[in-house]
Design a protein around this motif. Structure first.
Motif, mmCIF file in Angstrom:
data_model
loop_
_atom_site.group_PDB
_atom_site.id
_atom_site.type_symbol
_atom_site.label_atom_id
_atom_site.label_comp_id
_atom_site.label_asym_id
_atom_site.label_seq_id
_atom_site.Cartn_x
_atom_site.Cartn_y
_atom_site.Cartn_z
ATOM 1 N N UNK A 3 0.838 -1.206 0.000
ATOM 2 C CA UNK A 3 0.000 0.000 0.000
ATOM 3 C C UNK A 3 0.871 1.253 0.000
ATOM 4 N N UNK A 4 0.578 2.146 -0.928
ATOM 5 C CA UNK A 4 1.261 3.441 -0.985
ATOM 6 C C UNK A 4 0.189 4.516 -1.055
ATOM 7 N N UNK A 5 0.280 5.510 -0.189
ATOM 8 C CA UNK A 5 -0.646 6.632 -0.212
ATOM 9 C C UNK A 5 0.117 7.888 -0.614
ATOM 10 N N UNK A 6 -0.336 8.517 -1.695
ATOM 11 C CA UNK A 6 0.207 9.798 -2.138
ATOM 12 C C UNK A 6 -0.686 10.914 -1.593
ATOM 13 N N UNK A 7 -0.060 11.945 -1.078
ATOM 14 C CA UNK A 7 -0.827 13.065 -0.564
ATOM 15 C C UNK A 7 0.107 14.129 -0.035
ATOM 16 N N UNK A 8 -0.451 15.030 0.754
ATOM 17 C CA UNK A 8 0.354 16.068 1.395
ATOM 18 C C UNK A 8 -0.081 16.190 2.844
ATOM 19 N N UNK A 9 0.860 16.368 3.770
ATOM 20 C CA UNK A 9 0.503 16.412 5.189
ATOM 21 C C UNK A 9 -0.452 17.534 5.576
ATOM 22 N N UNK A 10 -0.526 18.612 4.767
ATOM 23 C CA UNK A 10 -1.400 19.734 5.106
ATOM 24 C C UNK A 10 -2.765 19.622 4.428
ATOM 25 N N UNK A 29 3.017 2.907 3.005
ATOM 26 C CA UNK A 29 4.056 3.910 2.797
ATOM 27 C C UNK A 29 3.395 5.216 2.374
ATOM 28 N N UNK A 30 3.773 6.301 3.015
ATOM 29 C CA UNK A 30 3.259 7.615 2.635
ATOM 30 C C UNK A 30 4.287 8.312 1.754
ATOM 31 N N UNK A 31 3.823 8.816 0.616
ATOM 32 C CA UNK A 31 4.693 9.557 -0.294
ATOM 33 C C UNK A 31 4.104 10.947 -0.512
ATOM 34 N N UNK A 32 4.848 11.952 -0.073
ATOM 35 C CA UNK A 32 4.399 13.329 -0.236
ATOM 36 C C UNK A 32 4.485 13.724 -1.709
ATOM 37 N N UNK A 33 3.465 14.423 -2.174
ATOM 38 C CA UNK A 33 3.477 14.870 -3.572
ATOM 39 C C UNK A 33 4.555 15.924 -3.808
ATOM 40 N N UNK A 48 -5.457 14.869 -8.583
ATOM 41 C CA UNK A 48 -5.830 15.234 -7.214
ATOM 42 C C UNK A 48 -5.387 14.142 -6.230
ATOM 43 N N UNK A 49 -5.078 14.584 -5.044
ATOM 44 C CA UNK A 49 -4.709 13.634 -3.985
ATOM 45 C C UNK A 49 -5.689 13.784 -2.838
ATOM 46 N N UNK A 50 -5.799 12.719 -2.000
ATOM 47 C CA UNK A 50 -4.930 11.544 -1.911
ATOM 48 C C UNK A 50 -5.200 10.530 -3.009
ATOM 49 N N UNK A 51 -4.211 9.664 -3.176
ATOM 50 C CA UNK A 51 -4.294 8.580 -4.141
ATOM 51 C C UNK A 51 -3.668 7.351 -3.500
ATOM 52 N N UNK A 52 -4.394 6.256 -3.493
ATOM 53 C CA UNK A 52 -3.894 5.005 -2.924
ATOM 54 C C UNK A 52 -3.516 4.064 -4.056
ATOM 55 N N UNK A 53 -2.359 3.422 -3.924
ATOM 56 C CA UNK A 53 -1.952 2.390 -4.859
ATOM 57 C C UNK A 53 -1.807 1.093 -4.071
ATOM 58 N N UNK A 54 -2.580 0.105 -4.461
ATOM 59 C CA UNK A 54 -2.630 -1.179 -3.764
ATOM 60 C C UNK A 54 -2.232 -2.276 -4.747
ATOM 61 N N UNK A 55 -0.968 -2.706 -4.654
ATOM 62 C CA UNK A 55 -0.462 -3.740 -5.564
ATOM 63 C C UNK A 55 -0.749 -3.388 -7.023
#
Length: 214
Positions: A3-10, A29-33, A48-55
């Motif tokens: 699992x990877x989540x793309x987004x921004x902490x704010x 895993x969190x990945x900041x844009x 647009x985020x967030x975006x989840x990538x699951x396998x």
């Protein structure tokens, strides 16, 4: 990492996805844009985020991400219950996203426009609708517990960032004690408090000026 989540902490909608991941103790895993912009842009259908990538499967939109997590990666919390309670959760999820958060973003977006393209009337309308949503919620929310009973659900995941930021734009005020108390309970929830702290270094990004509280 499956699992990877793309987004921004704010980002409010990033918070909405992070809260259930943290509350369930899901491995991801969190990945900041900011650091993974091109990688994110290649995956995001609407940018647009967030975006989840699951396998390899891309899941967009925060509410759908939460539903996907419940179906594919269930944890100790049930974010969308069955039956009438589930309908209420989905309804309030839409209220907090569309009637609170989306209204609160109008003054924020307006402040980012060039001065000659700002829309004071649009801001006035958005704030009036936000106040109307506050008043409706004041009459609908319980005096304790969460949005739909005693269980923290997707409705609360939506409410936490929406009310956090909306109160910065248009204070809830003491004349709405139920809504104000609900916001306080949300901010005390461990996963929400974690989101607030993770976002704290980015408060200078708030174009209206972040208040010295929360």
């Amino acid at each position: 990492m499956s699992l990877v989540l793309y987004g921004h902490p704010f980002s409010s909608y990033t918070w909405k996805a992070l809260i259930p991941l943290w509350a369930d103790g899901t491995d991801f895993e969190f990945r900041s844009v900011e650091q993974h912009g091109p990688e994110f842009a290649a995956l995001a259908p609407f940018g647009q985020f967030p975006l989840l990538v699951d396998e390899g499967q891309v899941v967009a939109e925060s509410s759908i991400i939460i539903e996907h997590l419940q179906r594919r990666h269930p944890g100790p919390n049930r974010w969308i219950p069955d039956g009438d309670a589930g309908l209420r959760v989905r309804f309030l999820d839409r209220v907090f996203d569309q009637r609170v958060m989306d209204r609160a973003t109008v003054p924020v977006g307006n402040a980012l426009r060039p001065e000659d393209r700002r829309d004071p009337y649009g801001v006035e309308q958005a704030l009036a609708r936000l106040r109307a949503a506050y008043d409706w919620l004041e009459g609908e929310l319980p005096s304790d517990g969460w949005a739909v009973g005693e269980t923290f659900t997707m409705a609360d995941c939506a409410a936490a960032p929406a009310l956090f930021y909306a109160d910065w734009v248009e204070p809830i005020g003491d004349r709405r004690p139920r809504l104000l108390g609900y916001r306080r309970r949300l901010l005390a929830h461990p996963a929400v408090a974690r989101a607030v702290e993770q976002a704290r270094p980015y408060r200078s990004y708030f174009p209206l000026g972040a208040p010295d509280r929360d």
